[in-house]
Design a protein around this motif. Structure first.
Motif, PDB file in Angstrom:
ATOM      1  N   ASN A 133       0.874  -1.175   0.000  1.00  0.00           N
ATOM      2  CA  ASN A 133       0.000   0.000   0.000  1.00  0.00           C
ATOM      3  C   ASN A 133       0.906   1.219   0.000  1.00  0.00           C
ATOM      4  OD1 ASN A 133      -2.317   1.575   0.121  1.00  0.00           O
ATOM      5  ND2 ASN A 133      -2.310   1.618   2.352  1.00  0.00           N
ATOM      6  N   LEU A 134       0.898   1.959  -1.098  1.00  0.00           N
ATOM      7  CA  LEU A 134       1.824   3.073  -1.223  1.00  0.00           C
ATOM      8  C   LEU A 134       1.499   4.185  -0.241  1.00  0.00           C
ATOM      9  CD1 LEU A 134       1.980   1.513  -4.049  1.00  0.00           C
ATOM     10  CD2 LEU A 134       3.026   3.627  -4.877  1.00  0.00           C
ATOM     11  N   ILE A 135       0.208   4.435  -0.041  1.00  0.00           N
ATOM     12  CA  ILE A 135      -0.213   5.450   0.921  1.00  0.00           C
ATOM     13  C   ILE A 135      -1.699   5.230   1.209  1.00  0.00           C
ATOM     14  CG2 ILE A 135      -0.826   7.211  -0.798  1.00  0.00           C
ATOM     15  CD1 ILE A 135       0.477   9.280   1.139  1.00  0.00           C
ATOM     16  N   GLY A 136      -2.132   5.654   2.410  1.00  0.00           N
ATOM     17  CA  GLY A 136      -3.521   5.464   2.807  1.00  0.00           C
ATOM     18  C   GLY A 136      -3.635   4.318   3.788  1.00  0.00           C
ATOM     19  N   GLU A 137      -3.077   4.499   4.978  1.00  0.00           N
ATOM     20  CA  GLU A 137      -3.061   3.432   5.983  1.00  0.00           C
ATOM     21  C   GLU A 137      -4.130   3.682   7.039  1.00  0.00           C
ATOM     22  OE1 GLU A 137      -1.877   0.210   5.569  1.00  0.00           O
ATOM     23  OE2 GLU A 137      -0.027   1.292   5.102  1.00  0.00           O
ATOM     24  N   HIS A 138      -4.850   2.631   7.404  1.00  0.00           N
ATOM     25  CA  HIS A 138      -5.931   2.696   8.405  1.00  0.00           C
ATOM     26  C   HIS A 138      -7.069   3.607   7.964  1.00  0.00           C
ATOM     27  CE1 HIS A 138      -4.062   0.364  11.678  1.00  0.00           C
ATOM     28  NE2 HIS A 138      -2.922   0.842  11.236  1.00  0.00           N
ATOM     29  N   THR A 139      -7.138   3.889   6.683  1.00  0.00           N
ATOM     30  CA  THR A 139      -8.262   4.670   6.151  1.00  0.00           C
ATOM     31  C   THR A 139      -9.366   3.773   5.620  1.00  0.00           C
ATOM     32  OG1 THR A 139      -7.027   4.817   4.073  1.00  0.00           O
ATOM     33  CG2 THR A 139      -6.929   6.732   5.526  1.00  0.00           C
ATOM     34  N   ASP A 140      -9.034   2.523   5.308  1.00  0.00           N
ATOM     35  CA  ASP A 140     -10.025   1.687   4.616  1.00  0.00           C
ATOM     36  C   ASP A 140     -11.238   1.407   5.485  1.00  0.00           C
ATOM     37  OD1 ASP A 140      -8.495   0.016   6.275  1.00  0.00           O
ATOM     38  OD2 ASP A 140      -8.424  -1.635   4.830  1.00  0.00           O
ATOM     39  N   TYR A 141     -11.036   1.062   6.757  1.00  0.00           N
ATOM     40  CA  TYR A 141     -12.197   0.771   7.600  1.00  0.00           C
ATOM     41  C   TYR A 141     -12.882   2.046   8.090  1.00  0.00           C
ATOM     42  CZ  TYR A 141      -8.594   1.279  11.284  1.00  0.00           C
ATOM     43  OH  TYR A 141      -7.564   1.732  12.078  1.00  0.00           O
ATOM     44  N   ASN A 142     -12.348   3.188   7.695  1.00  0.00           N
ATOM     45  CA  ASN A 142     -12.987   4.470   7.975  1.00  0.00           C
ATOM     46  C   ASN A 142     -13.655   5.063   6.733  1.00  0.00           C
ATOM     47  OD1 ASN A 142     -12.447   5.235  10.862  1.00  0.00           O
ATOM     48  ND2 ASN A 142     -10.346   4.803  10.222  1.00  0.00           N
ATOM     49  N   GLY A 143     -13.878   4.218   5.726  1.00  0.00           N
ATOM     50  CA  GLY A 143     -14.574   4.668   4.526  1.00  0.00           C
ATOM     51  C   GLY A 143     -13.766   5.602   3.654  1.00  0.00           C
ATOM     52  N   GLY A 144     -12.446   5.555   3.763  1.00  0.00           N
ATOM     53  CA  GLY A 144     -11.599   6.503   3.057  1.00  0.00           C
ATOM     54  C   GLY A 144     -10.953   5.955   1.802  1.00  0.00           C
ATOM     55  N   GLN A 149     -12.173   1.241  17.128  1.00  0.00           N
ATOM     56  CA  GLN A 149     -13.166   1.681  18.121  1.00  0.00           C
ATOM     57  C   GLN A 149     -13.015   3.172  18.424  1.00  0.00           C
ATOM     58  OE1 GLN A 149     -12.257  -1.013  21.289  1.00  0.00           O
ATOM     59  NE2 GLN A 149     -13.093  -2.792  20.214  1.00  0.00           N
ATOM     60  N   GLU A 150     -11.760   3.633  18.502  1.00  0.00           N
ATOM     61  CA  GLU A 150     -11.528   5.061  18.774  1.00  0.00           C
ATOM     62  C   GLU A 150     -12.059   5.923  17.637  1.00  0.00           C
ATOM     63  OE1 GLU A 150      -7.488   4.481  21.504  1.00  0.00           O
ATOM     64  OE2 GLU A 150      -7.335   4.687  19.326  1.00  0.00           O
ATOM     65  N   CYS A 151     -11.877   5.473  16.409  1.00  0.00           N
ATOM     66  CA  CYS A 151     -12.412   6.226  15.276  1.00  0.00           C
ATOM     67  C   CYS A 151     -13.935   6.242  15.305  1.00  0.00           C
ATOM     68  CB  CYS A 151     -11.910   5.618  13.967  1.00  0.00           C
ATOM     69  SG  CYS A 151     -10.150   5.841  13.672  1.00  0.00           S
ATOM     70  N   GLU A 152     -14.539   5.109  15.632  1.00  0.00           N
ATOM     71  CA  GLU A 152     -15.998   5.047  15.720  1.00  0.00           C
ATOM     72  C   GLU A 152     -16.519   5.952  16.834  1.00  0.00           C
ATOM     73  OE1 GLU A 152     -16.526   0.875  16.221  1.00  0.00           O
ATOM     74  OE2 GLU A 152     -16.351   0.426  14.073  1.00  0.00           O
ATOM     75  N   GLN A 153     -15.773   6.043  17.927  1.00  0.00           N
ATOM     76  CA  GLN A 153     -16.154   6.940  19.017  1.00  0.00           C
ATOM     77  C   GLN A 153     -16.130   8.386  18.535  1.00  0.00           C
ATOM     78  OE1 GLN A 153     -13.632   6.598  22.470  1.00  0.00           O
ATOM     79  NE2 GLN A 153     -14.646   8.270  23.574  1.00  0.00           N
ATOM     80  N   GLY A 154     -15.097   8.736  17.770  1.00  0.00           N
ATOM     81  CA  GLY A 154     -15.011  10.088  17.228  1.00  0.00           C
ATOM     82  C   GLY A 154     -16.163  10.408  16.300  1.00  0.00           C
ATOM     83  N   VAL A 155     -16.529   9.462  15.446  1.00  0.00           N
ATOM     84  CA  VAL A 155     -17.649   9.666  14.526  1.00  0.00           C
ATOM     85  C   VAL A 155     -18.947   9.875  15.306  1.00  0.00           C
ATOM     86  CG1 VAL A 155     -19.096   8.528  12.789  1.00  0.00           C
ATOM     87  CG2 VAL A 155     -16.601   8.430  12.609  1.00  0.00           C
ATOM     88  N   ALA A 156     -19.156   9.085  16.354  1.00  0.00           N
ATOM     89  CA  ALA A 156     -20.387   9.205  17.147  1.00  0.00           C
ATOM     90  C   ALA A 156     -20.507  10.587  17.779  1.00  0.00           C
ATOM     91  CB  ALA A 156     -20.411   8.116  18.223  1.00  0.00           C
ATOM     92  N   CYS A 197      -8.626  10.742  14.874  1.00  0.00           N
ATOM     93  CA  CYS A 197      -9.475  11.278  13.808  1.00  0.00           C
ATOM     94  C   CYS A 197      -8.692  12.217  12.895  1.00  0.00           C
ATOM     95  CB  CYS A 197     -10.678  12.000  14.408  1.00  0.00           C
ATOM     96  SG  CYS A 197     -11.824  10.915  15.296  1.00  0.00           S
ATOM     97  N   ARG A 198      -7.853  13.063  13.492  1.00  0.00           N
ATOM     98  CA  ARG A 198      -7.071  14.003  12.681  1.00  0.00           C
ATOM     99  C   ARG A 198      -6.178  13.249  11.703  1.00  0.00           C
ATOM    100  NH1 ARG A 198      -3.120  18.043  15.746  1.00  0.00           N
ATOM    101  NH2 ARG A 198      -1.991  16.077  16.117  1.00  0.00           N
ATOM    102  N   TYR A 199      -5.555  12.181  12.178  1.00  0.00           N
ATOM    103  CA  TYR A 199      -4.698  11.409  11.281  1.00  0.00           C
ATOM    104  C   TYR A 199      -5.495  10.894  10.082  1.00  0.00           C
ATOM    105  CZ  TYR A 199      -2.717   7.463   9.007  1.00  0.00           C
ATOM    106  OH  TYR A 199      -2.318   6.605   8.009  1.00  0.00           O
ATOM    107  N   VAL A 200      -6.654  10.296  10.325  1.00  0.00           N
ATOM    108  CA  VAL A 200      -7.421   9.700   9.236  1.00  0.00           C
ATOM    109  C   VAL A 200      -7.880  10.754   8.236  1.00  0.00           C
ATOM    110  CG1 VAL A 200      -9.525   8.420   8.657  1.00  0.00           C
ATOM    111  CG2 VAL A 200      -8.152   7.728  10.630  1.00  0.00           C
ATOM    112  N   VAL A 201      -8.365  11.883   8.734  1.00  0.00           N
ATOM    113  CA  VAL A 201      -8.824  12.950   7.838  1.00  0.00           C
ATOM    114  C   VAL A 201      -7.662  13.461   6.984  1.00  0.00           C
ATOM    115  CG1 VAL A 201      -9.775  15.284   7.756  1.00  0.00           C
ATOM    116  CG2 VAL A 201     -10.737  13.598   9.351  1.00  0.00           C
ATOM    117  N   GLU A 202      -6.506  13.651   7.595  1.00  0.00           N
ATOM    118  CA  GLU A 202      -5.351  14.133   6.843  1.00  0.00           C
ATOM    119  C   GLU A 202      -4.826  13.070   5.880  1.00  0.00           C
ATOM    120  OE1 GLU A 202      -3.486  17.456   9.921  1.00  0.00           O
ATOM    121  OE2 GLU A 202      -2.607  15.424   9.875  1.00  0.00           O
ATOM    122  N   GLU A 203      -4.885  11.819   6.283  1.00  0.00           N
ATOM    123  CA  GLU A 203      -4.384  10.756   5.405  1.00  0.00           C
ATOM    124  C   GLU A 203      -5.232  10.631   4.147  1.00  0.00           C
ATOM    125  OE1 GLU A 203      -1.625   7.249   4.928  1.00  0.00           O
ATOM    126  OE2 GLU A 203      -1.593   9.320   5.654  1.00  0.00           O
TER     127      GLU A 203
END
Length: 391
Positions: A28-39, A226-233, A268-274
């Motif tokens: 995976n060249l870039i985009g880590e831990h974004t897949d299960y966050n719909g990214g 779980q932490e990402c899901e908590q942020g979304v909630a 959450c900040r990491y995922v949004v920026e990634e």
């Protein structure tokens, strides 16, 4: 040759010609831990693969043999609902059988020998290759007619239910949808995708294996989800249309930062920026600006290290070594984290010098040997052909 070894093992054990299937690992060249966050993600299938020899045996028992472990395991297919058990390696295969059954497919007895050269625990998605390879083989043998996308979903669900890892769909999707000489940008929410050519003649991807896999990797992976899901909630209280972090902007995140626990905010900040980095990286790739592409990789590692906190000292040392080398354009940890590989982008002419320099530096820094892999981007899961009995 690996395919000959696996097919010969099958013929020796079971005495009839199998179907032979190859299932690649992935980078995976870039985009880590974004897949299960719909990214967004940007993976590619590589020439590290699991080979399967599979054939129907006319019984009600699945007879499995791990060539790499030299272990056999049997699964009785008519004794109620299949469930996880031991050995662990068999769960990936049993999970696939269970998913076919849940879709109303009567899975008959079959024989399977599998083995490969995808390093375990290196972040190259050996588990997805195992799942997808068997799913593809059974789809062929049973003439089930499932699409590659459905096989990817089926394999992902097998990992959720039988391996206990709530992975996104990237690994399974890439193993099944890879295209030679291309990376694929996947929208993990809509599952729309597009291919981008990658010039493997001019630029190489070198993987540096840290040689470690820390024990907390799987549990930490699930915790991050779980932490990402908590942020979304929490964010959904202010923006009701929010379904995943894919829907969140940095401005929204900053506006309600005080409502988020500090750790959840950083995740959450990491995922949004990634997600933003993946989009930018694809634009750089399309424009042929590999320096700018590499800078996005370096930024990705910094986010994984500091905000998502899934790196480790060994991976950080490898990225520091890469940053110090004048020819490396980009480097980052790859995979779930806490060990495994870094992926390094550099001009083809500089590969030999980098591999030597990195090997020496890693030994000096951590007193550990360094294993490296040069990879070629290949196509997805495919049939190599039936093996003739007189081969």
């Amino acid at each position: 040759m690996l395919s000959t070894t696996i097919s010969d093992s099958f013929l020796g054990r079971y005495g009839y010609p199998p179907l032979l299937v190859r299932a690649p690992g992935r980078v995976n060249l870039i985009g880590e831990h974004t897949d299960y966050n719909g990214g967004f993600v940007l993976p590619a299938a590589i020439d590290r693969e699991i080979l399967f020899a599979v054939g129907l045996n006319g019984s009600t028992t699945a007879r499995l043999f791990s060539h790499d472990k030299q272990e056999a395991h049997e699964v009785e297919l008519t004794k109620g609902v299949l469930a996880p058990g031991k050995p662990m390696w068999a769960n990936y295969l049993t999970g696939v059988m269970a998913q076919f059954q849940q879709r109303g497919v009567a899975v008959p007895g079959f024989d399977c020998v599998f083995g490969g050269n995808v390093p375990m625990g290196a972040g190259l998605s050996s588990s997805a290759a195992v799942e997808c390879g068997l799913a593809f083989a059974l789809n062929q043998l049973l003439d089930t007619g499932l699409s590659r996308l459905e096989l990817a979903r089926l394999s992902q669900q097998a990992e959720h239910e039988f391996a206990g890892v709530r992975c996104g769909i990237m690994d399974q999707f890439t193993s099944l949808h890879g295209r030679a000489g291309h990376v694929v940008q996947l929208d993990c929410r809509s599952l729309e995708y597009q291919y981008f050519p990658f010039n493997s003649q001019a630029y190489h991807l070198v993987l540096c294996n840290s040689g470690v896999k820390h024990a907390l990797a799987d549990s930490a992976y699930n915790t991050r989800r779980q932490e990402c899901e908590q942020g979304v909630a929490i964010i959904r209280q202010y923006y009701p249309a929010t379904q995943s972090l894919r829907d969140v902007t940095l401005a929204q995140l900053e506006a309600y930062r005080a409502a988020l626990p500090p750790v959840v905010y950083r995740r959450c900040r990491y995922v949004v920026e990634e997600n933003q980095r993946v989009i930018a990286a694809c634009q750089h790739l399309a424009a042929g600006d590999m320096v700018a592409f590499g800078n996005q990789m370096f930024a990705s590692h910094a986010g994984l290290r500091d905000d998502y906190e899934v790196s480790c000292s060994e991976l950080d040392v490898l990225v520091q070594i890469a940053q110090a080398h004048p020819s490396v354009l980009g480097a980052r940890m790859m995979g779930g984290g806490f060990g495994g590989c870094t992926i390094n982008l550099l001009p083809a002419h500089a590969v030999a010098d980098f591999v030597l320099a990195a090997t020496v530096a890693y030994q000096q820094e951590l007193n550990r040997p360094l294993e490296t892999y040069q990879t070629t981007i290949v196509g997805g899961v495919s049939v190599l052909g039936p093996v003739l009995a007189n081969n």
